[in-house]
Design a protein around this motif. Structure first.
Motif, mmCIF file in Angstrom:
data_model
loop_
_atom_site.group_PDB
_atom_site.id
_atom_site.type_symbol
_atom_site.label_atom_id
_atom_site.label_comp_id
_atom_site.label_asym_id
_atom_site.label_seq_id
_atom_site.Cartn_x
_atom_site.Cartn_y
_atom_site.Cartn_z
ATOM 1 N N ASP A 81 -9.139 34.038 -38.175
ATOM 2 C CA ASP A 81 -9.157 32.677 -37.627
ATOM 3 C C ASP A 81 -8.211 32.604 -36.423
ATOM 4 N N ASP A 83 -8.260 30.903 -33.728
ATOM 5 C CA ASP A 83 -7.970 29.564 -33.216
ATOM 6 C C ASP A 83 -6.826 28.921 -33.989
ATOM 7 N N ALA A 84 -6.774 29.158 -35.291
ATOM 8 C CA ALA A 84 -5.693 28.592 -36.100
ATOM 9 C C ALA A 84 -4.351 29.202 -35.708
ATOM 10 N N ARG A 87 -3.339 27.491 -32.207
ATOM 11 C CA ARG A 87 -3.419 26.039 -32.087
ATOM 12 C C ARG A 87 -2.053 25.417 -32.330
ATOM 13 N N SER A 105 -9.788 35.183 -26.261
ATOM 14 C CA SER A 105 -10.789 34.111 -26.157
ATOM 15 C C SER A 105 -10.275 32.826 -26.799
ATOM 16 N N ALA A 106 -9.540 32.973 -27.913
ATOM 17 C CA ALA A 106 -8.955 31.786 -28.542
ATOM 18 C C ALA A 106 -7.870 31.185 -27.656
ATOM 19 N N LYS A 108 -7.839 31.305 -24.419
ATOM 20 C CA LYS A 108 -8.565 30.617 -23.343
ATOM 21 C C LYS A 108 -9.035 29.237 -23.786
ATOM 22 N N ARG A 109 -9.593 29.159 -24.992
ATOM 23 C CA ARG A 109 -10.097 27.865 -25.477
ATOM 24 C C ARG A 109 -8.952 26.859 -25.628
ATOM 25 N N GLU A 110 -7.805 27.325 -26.089
ATOM 26 C CA GLU A 110 -6.673 26.420 -26.283
ATOM 27 C C GLU A 110 -6.116 25.958 -24.944
ATOM 28 N N ARG A 113 -8.357 23.365 -23.589
ATOM 29 C CA ARG A 113 -8.214 22.098 -24.323
ATOM 30 C C ARG A 113 -7.000 21.323 -23.817
#
Length: 425
Positions: A81, A83-84, A87, A105-106, A108-110, A113
């Motif tokens: 996980d 993203d966890a 985050r 990649s996680a 990048k997403r954070e 956001r």
């Protein structure tokens, strides 16, 4: 300033600390990469000390989370996980991120956001941009910084590289004053070559036998663990023979076919394994200066190791050679190059007729040729390559610099300054 601590608890500043701080005040993420044991984790941990923000655009560095992917629980969560793991509102440091490249990649997403300076500090013992498994480069979201083994002046506690920037910014006619006005104590380059720049053997270990034990453990860890994370290598004895062959060729033109023939490996295998060593920041290939005006040039790169102590351990050489002094100069040049806001290029020059210059620096629209000689008493003949280069590229080249193993600083010929290596590096 970001520091490491020696055994006597005296602080040893790292020269990249100011560059890292500047990057973290602008970019959402900064990636600090370099070989194992160059001090990346210490640098990252030190950066987590609380610092008050200096303005609305500057993120305060307080209570950073520090997570190392060498911790198996952290690594497991990064895979299950990601993203966890990243985050949250607190800034986070992720150490040894090359162990799970998909984590980028996680990140990048954070960042997409919530974008703010200094959110992520990532470290890696491999060049993420060269790893095949890495599909996310964090383009536009991250700055990249290389931490090379400690420079000579870092080992002395000065927290600096050589005086390259002073030379670049000063008129050629002022170079003699620039070199002599900076205090420096003579040093035996052979002793520096033997200990290298990894903090433990360079700063903490005095006896050659102790350093040999450390280098042996380093090589075993690299072969049995770090290398396998980059690429599955079954023939570790063959890979180790390649490492020794490369260490014996330090400062030489790279001919992969000849290397393979000498140790019984196919050229494609040599090519792939050298790439792995370069991805791990253990090898450095210096490209040729290829601006061809009237002379035919050799385009092959020159081969160096990022650390002379490791190279000498692998080659089983007891006495350093002139090529090791070249490598010491290069190590300092790379540390300077990779911390400049405007990147410089470090190249070499050689013609088919044998004229050569060890290093050619392309910087700020000009070129600076550098020759390195181990002799204590440089002569006019030692400047032949520099004079040939300056005659060929007289419109763009600056004065030449001849670094030697002696003590004298003088214009050995018009346009070529001879200076002790320890006054510059």
């Amino acid at each position: 300033m970001i520091i490491i601590h020696a055994m006597n608890d005296l602080p040893l500043p790292r020269a990249v600390s100011g560059t890292l701080d500047s990057m973290m005040r602008v970019m959402p993420a900064v990636v600090v990469a370099g070989a194992r044991q160059t001090g990346k984790s210490t640098l990252a941990r030190a950066f987590g000390q609380p610092v008050r923000a200096t303005g609305p655009r500057h993120a305060a560095r307080d209570a950073r989370r520090y997570l190392s992917l060498d911790d198996l629980d952290v690594l497991d969560l990064a895979r299950r996980d990601p993203d966890a793991l990243v985050r949250g509102s607190r800034p986070v440091t992720l150490d040894e991120v090359q162990r799970e490249p998909d984590l980028l990649s996680a990140v990048k997403r954070e960042i997409d956001r919530e974008r703010r300076p200094g959110r992520f500090l990532l470290t890696g013992s491999a060049n993420l941009l060269l790893m095949r498994r890495v599909s996310e480069s964090l383009a536009g979201r991250a700055s990249y910084l290389t931490l090379w083994p400690m420079t000579r002046r870092e080992q002395l506690g000065l927290g600096r590289r050589g005086i390259w920037e002073n030379l670049v910014k000063s008129p050629d006619q002022d170079w003699l004053d620039v070199v002599t006005e900076h205090p420096a104590d003579p040093e035996d380059w052979r002793a520096l070559a033997r200990r290298g720049g990894f903090p433990v053997p360079a700063v903490h270990l005095d006896a050659p036998a102790e350093r040999a034990i450390w280098f042996d453990g380093y090589v075993r860890t690299y072969l049995e663990r770090d290398l396998q994370a980059l690429s599955s290598i079954a023939a570790l004895p063959d890979f180790r023979r390649l490492m020794r062959a490369a260490a014996l060729r330090i400062g030489a033109l790279l001919n992969q076919t000849k290397v393979g023939r000498d140790i019984g490996l196919a050229q494609p295998t040599v090519h792939r394994w050298l790439n792995l060593l370069e991805t791990s920041y253990l090898l450095a290939r210096i490209p040729a200066y290829s601006v061809n005006r009237t002379k035919r040039l050799i385009k092959a790169p020159k081969l160096y190791w990022s650390d002379t102590g490791l190279a000498m351990y692998l080659s089983q050489e007891d006495e350093p050679r002139g090529a090791h002094l070249e490598s010491l100069v290069l190590q300092d040049l790379l540390a300077w190059r990779d911390s400049r806001p405007r990147r410089a290029e470090v190249l070499h020059w050689r013609t088919t007729t044998g004229e050569e210059v060890d290093f050619v620096i392309e910087v700020d629209g000009a070129v600076l040729p550098i020759e390195v000689k181990a002799t204590r008493h440089p002569r006019l003949g030692d400047t032949a390559g520099l004079r040939a280069f300056r005659a060929e590229y007289h419109r763009t080249t600056r004065a030449g610099l001849l670094l030697h193993g002696g003590d004298s600083v003088e214009w050995i010929t018009p346009g070529v300054l001879a200076a002790p290596w320890w006054r510059v590096v």
